[in-house]
Design an enzyme around this catalytic site. Sequence first.
Site, PDB file in Angstrom:
ATOM      1  N   SER A   1      56.047  40.369  36.151  1.00  0.00           N
ATOM      2  CA  SER A   1      55.321  41.560  36.616  1.00  0.00           C
ATOM      3  C   SER A   1      53.840  41.241  36.755  1.00  0.00           C
ATOM      4  CB  SER A   1      55.508  42.735  35.636  1.00  0.00           C
ATOM      5  OG  SER A   1      54.918  42.436  34.385  1.00  0.00           O
TER       6      SER A   1
ATOM      7  N   ILE B   1      50.072  40.298  37.427  1.00  0.00           N
ATOM      8  CA  ILE B   1      49.382  39.135  37.971  1.00  0.00           C
ATOM      9  C   ILE B   1      50.337  37.952  38.102  1.00  0.00           C
ATOM     10  CG2 ILE B   1      47.638  37.379  37.432  1.00  0.00           C
ATOM     11  CD1 ILE B   1      45.853  39.603  36.358  1.00  0.00           C
TER      12      ILE B   1
ATOM     13  N   TYR C   1      43.435  43.226  20.830  1.00  0.00           N
ATOM     14  CA  TYR C   1      43.531  42.552  22.125  1.00  0.00           C
ATOM     15  C   TYR C   1      42.265  41.737  22.388  1.00  0.00           C
ATOM     16  CZ  TYR C   1      44.093  42.044  27.210  1.00  0.00           C
ATOM     17  OH  TYR C   1      44.212  41.548  28.486  1.00  0.00           O
TER      18      TYR C   1
ATOM     19  N   SER D   1      48.217  46.782  37.479  1.00  0.00           N
ATOM     20  CA  SER D   1      49.398  46.155  36.889  1.00  0.00           C
ATOM     21  C   SER D   1      49.992  47.124  35.866  1.00  0.00           C
ATOM     22  CB  SER D   1      49.027  44.830  36.203  1.00  0.00           C
ATOM     23  OG  SER D   1      48.305  45.076  35.011  1.00  0.00           O
TER      24      SER D   1
END
Length: 317
Positions: free
Chosen positions: A38, A40, A181, A217
């Site tokens: 999925s 990029i 993250y 995305s």
Amino acid sequence: MRASGVYTFHREMSPVYHQDFKEWELTDMVVWVTGASSGIGEELAYQLSKLGISLVLSARRVHELERVKRKCLENGNLKEKDILILPLDLTNRSSHEMATKAVLQEFGRIDILVNNGGVSQRALCVDTSLDVFKELIELNYLGTVSLTKCVLPHMIERKQGKIVTVNSMVGIIAAPLSTGYCASKHALRGFFNTLRSELATYPGITISNICPGPVQSNIVKNALTEEVTKPTGSTADQSYKMATSRCVRLMLVAMANDLKEVWISDQPFLLMIYLWQYMPTLAWWLTNKAAKRRIENFKSGVDADSSYFRSVKKKHD
């Protein structure tokens, strides 16, 4: 635009980057893409499939990889034998050596490893389980490092290869609601910058850090929240983000030209990276100011990304 060895791309450069894309530099290569099911990674597979390369597609969802492969065969220049579906779980580090051997057995070499697999996060630090931080480090950082270490000896033996890592704008700056993250992406940047220095005696091996800003995305939809088992499931508007196809096109420019670090973003988001690089005090002030509004939106149940970034982009436009 170039600054201190760092290349940046934004909307105003669109007439230029086509001239800089030496696509023949990527033909006849074996390219291994993780996170290819999925976003990029998927778009990268489609654009690479038109360049006459051998393609290895990896992710956990085999049925999605098969879908991507079919589309590559339909719209690209590859044949069945040119695409290998290789299921891979980055957190299962014991499987990485066997996966690397499978690629070498199939194609005989690995010219480019694209470390694209990963997951994001949307939650306040104080509410987030430690398991979420562990998952982010295991997947985004340790999984990527593990696979790179499996491929690296092969590249060192051949004295050539490209290791391309899809990092993030937040691997450079700070972003509230994404402490885990950001930490995993900062760690990746530190690792690969240091690895590049260790490979100075192997000029044929290049290390590229790709740092996109907001890109269309499913990364927010699949992002972890305060618990590992609770993704955001967000379906918010993404019109303010860069089109995935354009981001990938600019990535190919970077790959073909062996660029060390690339910042890919529309304005005004790109400006924030410059401020963090050259005016950190101002960057901290702006980040803290933005954080208050973003957190308020988040706590009130409003999508923190689209509500904030749309307003920022509107003011810039």
